[in-house]
Write a protein that holds these residues in place. Structure first.
Motif, PDB file in Angstrom:
ATOM      1  N   MET A 231     -14.019   9.995   0.758  1.00 24.64           N
ATOM      2  CA  MET A 231     -14.792   9.137  -0.137  1.00 24.64           C
ATOM      3  C   MET A 231     -13.944   8.035  -0.770  1.00 24.64           C
ATOM      4  SD  MET A 231     -17.064  12.106  -2.001  1.00 24.64           S
ATOM      5  CE  MET A 231     -18.100  10.895  -2.802  1.00 24.64           C
ATOM      6  N   THR A 232     -12.823   8.424  -1.379  1.00 28.61           N
ATOM      7  CA  THR A 232     -12.022   7.434  -2.097  1.00 28.61           C
ATOM      8  C   THR A 232     -11.367   6.440  -1.137  1.00 28.61           C
ATOM      9  OG1 THR A 232     -11.563   9.054  -3.825  1.00 28.61           O
ATOM     10  CG2 THR A 232     -10.147   7.113  -3.725  1.00 28.61           C
ATOM     11  N   LEU A 233     -10.737   6.936  -0.089  1.00 31.44           N
ATOM     12  CA  LEU A 233     -10.022   6.061   0.832  1.00 31.44           C
ATOM     13  C   LEU A 233     -10.960   5.097   1.560  1.00 31.44           C
ATOM     14  CD1 LEU A 233      -7.068   5.659   1.425  1.00 31.44           C
ATOM     15  CD2 LEU A 233      -7.297   7.138   3.422  1.00 31.44           C
ATOM     16  N   PRO A 234     -12.110   5.544   2.093  1.00 36.82           N
ATOM     17  CA  PRO A 234     -13.037   4.560   2.687  1.00 36.82           C
ATOM     18  C   PRO A 234     -13.523   3.521   1.683  1.00 36.82           C
ATOM     19  CG  PRO A 234     -13.585   6.771   3.420  1.00 36.82           C
ATOM     20  CD  PRO A 234     -12.555   6.925   2.353  1.00 36.82           C
ATOM     21  N   HIS A 235     -13.733   3.944   0.424  1.00 30.97           N
ATOM     22  CA  HIS A 235     -14.161   2.983  -0.589  1.00 30.97           C
ATOM     23  C   HIS A 235     -13.072   1.952  -0.866  1.00 30.97           C
ATOM     24  CE1 HIS A 235     -16.025   1.394  -4.234  1.00 30.97           C
ATOM     25  NE2 HIS A 235     -14.854   1.554  -4.837  1.00 30.97           N
ATOM     26  N   LEU A 236     -11.808   2.357  -0.785  1.00 30.69           N
ATOM     27  CA  LEU A 236     -10.699   1.451  -1.085  1.00 30.69           C
ATOM     28  C   LEU A 236     -10.247   0.627   0.113  1.00 30.69           C
ATOM     29  CD1 LEU A 236      -8.385   3.687  -3.312  1.00 30.69           C
ATOM     30  CD2 LEU A 236      -9.881   1.834  -4.049  1.00 30.69           C
ATOM     31  N   ARG A 237     -10.882   0.808   1.272  1.00 27.15           N
ATOM     32  CA  ARG A 237     -10.405   0.135   2.485  1.00 27.15           C
ATOM     33  C   ARG A 237     -10.325  -1.372   2.293  1.00 27.15           C
ATOM     34  NH1 ARG A 237     -12.737  -2.525   6.518  1.00 27.15           N
ATOM     35  NH2 ARG A 237     -14.818  -2.043   5.713  1.00 27.15           N
ATOM     36  N   GLN A 238     -11.388  -1.982   1.782  1.00 33.04           N
ATOM     37  CA  GLN A 238     -11.386  -3.432   1.618  1.00 33.04           C
ATOM     38  C   GLN A 238     -10.413  -3.877   0.530  1.00 33.04           C
ATOM     39  OE1 GLN A 238     -15.671  -3.903   1.129  1.00 33.04           O
ATOM     40  NE2 GLN A 238     -15.737  -5.057   3.040  1.00 33.04           N
ATOM     41  N   TYR A 239     -10.210  -3.057  -0.487  1.00 29.98           N
ATOM     42  CA  TYR A 239      -9.230  -3.405  -1.517  1.00 29.98           C
ATOM     43  C   TYR A 239      -7.812  -3.307  -0.959  1.00 29.98           C
ATOM     44  CZ  TYR A 239     -13.161  -3.012  -4.726  1.00 29.98           C
ATOM     45  OH  TYR A 239     -14.366  -3.191  -5.364  1.00 29.98           O
ATOM     46  N   LEU A 240      -7.575  -2.337  -0.093  1.00 29.34           N
ATOM     47  CA  LEU A 240      -6.278  -2.255   0.576  1.00 29.34           C
ATOM     48  C   LEU A 240      -6.049  -3.475   1.464  1.00 29.34           C
ATOM     49  CD1 LEU A 240      -6.370   1.532   1.542  1.00 29.34           C
ATOM     50  CD2 LEU A 240      -4.751   0.481  -0.031  1.00 29.34           C
ATOM     51  N   GLU A 241      -7.091  -3.889   2.193  1.00 26.74           N
ATOM     52  CA  GLU A 241      -6.969  -5.079   3.032  1.00 26.74           C
ATOM     53  C   GLU A 241      -6.698  -6.322   2.189  1.00 26.74           C
ATOM     54  OE1 GLU A 241     -10.567  -5.316   5.199  1.00 26.74           O
ATOM     55  OE2 GLU A 241     -10.130  -3.609   6.509  1.00 26.74           O
ATOM     56  N   LEU A 242      -7.403  -6.427   1.064  1.00 30.00           N
ATOM     57  CA  LEU A 242      -7.213  -7.585   0.190  1.00 30.00           C
ATOM     58  C   LEU A 242      -5.792  -7.618  -0.368  1.00 30.00           C
ATOM     59  CD1 LEU A 242      -8.364 -10.017  -1.333  1.00 30.00           C
ATOM     60  CD2 LEU A 242      -9.113  -8.433  -3.127  1.00 30.00           C
ATOM     61  N   GLY A 243      -5.290  -6.480  -0.837  1.00 31.79           N
ATOM     62  CA  GLY A 243      -3.932  -6.434  -1.348  1.00 31.79           C
ATOM     63  C   GLY A 243      -2.908  -6.774  -0.284  1.00 31.79           C
ATOM     64  N   ALA A 244      -3.119  -6.251   0.936  1.00 31.57           N
ATOM     65  CA  ALA A 244      -2.182  -6.541   2.028  1.00 31.57           C
ATOM     66  C   ALA A 244      -2.187  -8.018   2.392  1.00 31.57           C
ATOM     67  CB  ALA A 244      -2.520  -5.694   3.245  1.00 31.57           C
ATOM     68  N   LEU A 245      -3.358  -8.622   2.448  1.00 31.40           N
ATOM     69  CA  LEU A 245      -3.446 -10.033   2.833  1.00 31.40           C
ATOM     70  C   LEU A 245      -2.876 -10.945   1.755  1.00 31.40           C
ATOM     71  CD1 LEU A 245      -6.998 -10.003   4.453  1.00 31.40           C
ATOM     72  CD2 LEU A 245      -4.844 -10.411   5.627  1.00 31.40           C
ATOM     73  N   LEU A 246      -3.243 -10.695   0.497  1.00 30.46           N
ATOM     74  CA  LEU A 246      -2.712 -11.536  -0.578  1.00 30.46           C
ATOM     75  C   LEU A 246      -1.201 -11.355  -0.717  1.00 30.46           C
ATOM     76  CD1 LEU A 246      -5.449 -11.147  -3.348  1.00 30.46           C
ATOM     77  CD2 LEU A 246      -5.069 -13.082  -1.814  1.00 30.46           C
ATOM     78  N   GLY A 247      -0.728 -10.118  -0.606  1.00 30.02           N
ATOM     79  CA  GLY A 247       0.709  -9.900  -0.658  1.00 30.02           C
ATOM     80  C   GLY A 247       1.432 -10.586   0.480  1.00 30.02           C
ATOM     81  N   SER A 248       0.850 -10.558   1.675  1.00 26.36           N
ATOM     82  CA  SER A 248       1.473 -11.209   2.828  1.00 26.36           C
ATOM     83  C   SER A 248       1.576 -12.716   2.621  1.00 26.36           C
ATOM     84  CB  SER A 248       0.671 -10.905   4.098  1.00 26.36           C
ATOM     85  OG  SER A 248       0.639  -9.522   4.355  1.00 26.36           O
ATOM     86  N   ILE A 249       0.542 -13.324   2.025  1.00 28.52           N
ATOM     87  CA  ILE A 249       0.573 -14.770   1.799  1.00 28.52           C
ATOM     88  C   ILE A 249       1.772 -15.157   0.952  1.00 28.52           C
ATOM     89  CG2 ILE A 249      -0.623 -16.655   0.600  1.00 28.52           C
ATOM     90  CD1 ILE A 249      -3.255 -15.370   1.463  1.00 28.52           C
ATOM     91  N   TYR A 250       2.037 -14.394  -0.091  1.00 26.53           N
ATOM     92  CA  TYR A 250       3.115 -14.754  -1.002  1.00 26.53           C
ATOM     93  C   TYR A 250       4.479 -14.332  -0.476  1.00 26.53           C
ATOM     94  CZ  TYR A 250      -0.383 -15.970  -4.490  1.00 26.53           C
ATOM     95  OH  TYR A 250      -1.429 -16.562  -5.149  1.00 26.53           O
ATOM     96  N   ILE A 251       4.571 -13.183   0.168  1.00 27.69           N
ATOM     97  CA  ILE A 251       5.875 -12.688   0.608  1.00 27.69           C
ATOM     98  C   ILE A 251       6.378 -13.476   1.810  1.00 27.69           C
ATOM     99  CG2 ILE A 251       7.080 -10.657   1.494  1.00 27.69           C
ATOM    100  CD1 ILE A 251       5.072  -9.011  -0.213  1.00 27.69           C
ATOM    101  N   VAL A 252       5.473 -13.957   2.662  1.00 26.75           N
ATOM    102  CA  VAL A 252       5.894 -14.818   3.769  1.00 26.75           C
ATOM    103  C   VAL A 252       6.609 -16.055   3.242  1.00 26.75           C
ATOM    104  CG1 VAL A 252       4.958 -16.420   5.483  1.00 26.75           C
ATOM    105  CG2 VAL A 252       4.241 -14.049   5.511  1.00 26.75           C
ATOM    106  N   GLN A 253       6.183 -16.542   2.083  1.00 24.32           N
ATOM    107  CA  GLN A 253       6.769 -17.751   1.508  1.00 24.32           C
ATOM    108  C   GLN A 253       7.909 -17.460   0.538  1.00 24.32           C
ATOM    109  OE1 GLN A 253       3.676 -20.538   0.093  1.00 24.32           O
ATOM    110  NE2 GLN A 253       2.183 -19.146   0.952  1.00 24.32           N
ATOM    111  N   ASN A 254       8.337 -16.210   0.424  1.00 27.17           N
ATOM    112  CA  ASN A 254       9.336 -15.863  -0.581  1.00 27.17           C
ATOM    113  C   ASN A 254      10.685 -16.490  -0.255  1.00 27.17           C
ATOM    114  OD1 ASN A 254      11.666 -13.825  -1.479  1.00 27.17           O
ATOM    115  ND2 ASN A 254       9.992 -13.782  -2.964  1.00 27.17           N
ATOM    116  N   PHE A 255      11.246 -17.137  -1.232  1.00 30.83           N
ATOM    117  CA  PHE A 255      12.556 -17.767  -1.102  1.00 30.83           C
ATOM    118  C   PHE A 255      13.537 -17.252  -2.154  1.00 30.83           C
ATOM    119  CE2 PHE A 255      15.425 -21.173  -2.498  1.00 30.83           C
ATOM    120  CZ  PHE A 255      16.103 -21.445  -1.318  1.00 30.83           C
ATOM    121  N   ASP A 256      13.024 -16.945  -3.342  1.00 36.41           N
ATOM    122  CA  ASP A 256      13.878 -16.636  -4.487  1.00 36.41           C
ATOM    123  C   ASP A 256      14.766 -15.425  -4.235  1.00 36.41           C
ATOM    124  OD1 ASP A 256      10.960 -17.490  -5.308  1.00 36.41           O
ATOM    125  OD2 ASP A 256      12.292 -18.417  -6.777  1.00 36.41           O
ATOM    126  N   ALA A 257      14.159 -14.335  -3.755  1.00 42.27           N
ATOM    127  CA  ALA A 257      14.917 -13.094  -3.596  1.00 42.27           C
ATOM    128  C   ALA A 257      16.000 -13.231  -2.534  1.00 42.27           C
ATOM    129  CB  ALA A 257      13.973 -11.942  -3.263  1.00 42.27           C
TER     130      ALA A 257
END
Length: 320
Positions: A231-257
């Motif tokens: 129940m919980t994991l299927p409900h969170l599937r789209q939120y997991l996808e959203l977090g992965a995609l938004l995180g990828s957008i920013y981390i691909v461009q990471n320069f500071d670290a």
């Protein structure tokens, strides 16, 4: 006594004329006029530099040879795709992005599940968990490089010394963390900063669960693991996808670290750092611009999937 219909027309027996097309357009421009300065500012700040970068990407322009500036066609893009260093940077960027996103998602999911429970001081704990994401990226990288990773006075080696002293040893290991595991050093620093972001997204998803269905499953004898898996994991599937995609957008461009912790050495140079090297050290403006255009296009592709995920979240619940 006038009727409701008569009141809506203004006077009894008279119908208010509809505004003409020109008048409605003028009214629309009056409403939009206050937004024009902000729109012009955004175009100047974001779009004009990208157009300039796109134009330069088709030019043969190296500051070391100022007399040989000319049109290069797609040669810069061909050089980007055939350059060994650029291919290594692409591979490093993929490893860095995948590692940070996966670890941050797993840690964020675990913390979100813990913070979804009721306990005393939950609000204060949530606020403190968000704090790493609010730290300036350069400051966070400096913190990890000097306060944690430093082999002489860093916290990690200090903790090893303390643990070894508990067992009566006078020769504790003092590894040079950045030299021994350079890419992982960058990954851990970024995970520390991006885990709160993933936690916020997943915590929002957890609070949108249908609790009555969860309670019904619990009453029917379902275990906590069964509820989470079915129940919980299927409900969170789209939120997991959203977090992965938004995180990828920013981390691909990471320069500071990368710039702060390793200066791109020891195989940690990702695409943004490699572009920085081409532009500011090799002064090959055409090739650096071509590489930047490729990164922007890749980011736009990832952002498109992120926007589709966001729209699907809103379509899933029409009441939002």
């Amino acid at each position: 006594m006038t009727s409701v219909a008569e009141k809506s027309t203004g006077r009894t027996g008279e119908v208010q004329p509809k505004p003409s097309g020109g008048a409605s357009r003028a009214a629309g421009w009056v409403r939009r006029a206050p937004l024009l300065p902000a729109l012009i500012f955004m175009i100047v700040v974001t779009q004009l530099p990208f157009v300039a970068t796109l134009v330069i990407s088709f030019m043969d322009w190296n500051a070391y040879y100022p007399d040989e500036v000319g049109f290069a066609g797609v040669d810069n893009f061909r050089r980007v795709f055939t350059d060994v260093n650029m291919r290594d940077a692409v591979w490093t960027t993929i490893l860095l992005t995948v590692g940070v996103v996966l670890i941050s998602l797993l840690l964020g999911l675990g913390i979100a599940l813990l913070l979804d429970r009721k306990f005393r001081g939950r609000g204060a704990v949530r606020t403190m968990m968000i704090a790493p994401f609010l730290v300036v990226p350069v400051a966070a990288a400096l913190l990890w490089k000097h306060a944690l990773y430093n082999p002489e006075y860093g916290l990690f080696n200090g903790a090893l010394t303390w643990v070894w002293s508990l067992f009566g040893s006078d020769n504790p290991p003092q590894p040079d963390w950045i030299s021994n595991m350079p890419l992982w050093s960058v990954i851990f620093a970024l995970v520390w900063q991006w885990t709160p972001f993933m936690m916020l997204i997943l915590l929002a998803g957890l609070q949108g669960r249908p609790l009555d269905v969860v309670e019904a499953a619990r009453i029917d004898g379902a275990s906590s693991w069964q509820i989470f898996r079915s129940m919980t994991l299927p409900h969170l599937r789209q939120y997991l996808e959203l977090g992965a995609l938004l995180g990828s957008i920013y981390i691909v461009q990471n320069f500071d670290a990368v710039f702060t912790i390793t200066s791109g050495g020891l195989g940690t140079a990702n695409l943004p750092y490699t572009i920085y090297q081409i532009f500011y050290q090799a002064h090959d403006y055409g090739r650096a611009s071509a590489a930047a255009v490729i990164v922007v296009v890749g980011t736009i592709v990832i952002a498109t999937f992120a926007l589709r995920t966001v729209s699907s979240l809103f379509k899933e619940d029409p009441g939002r």
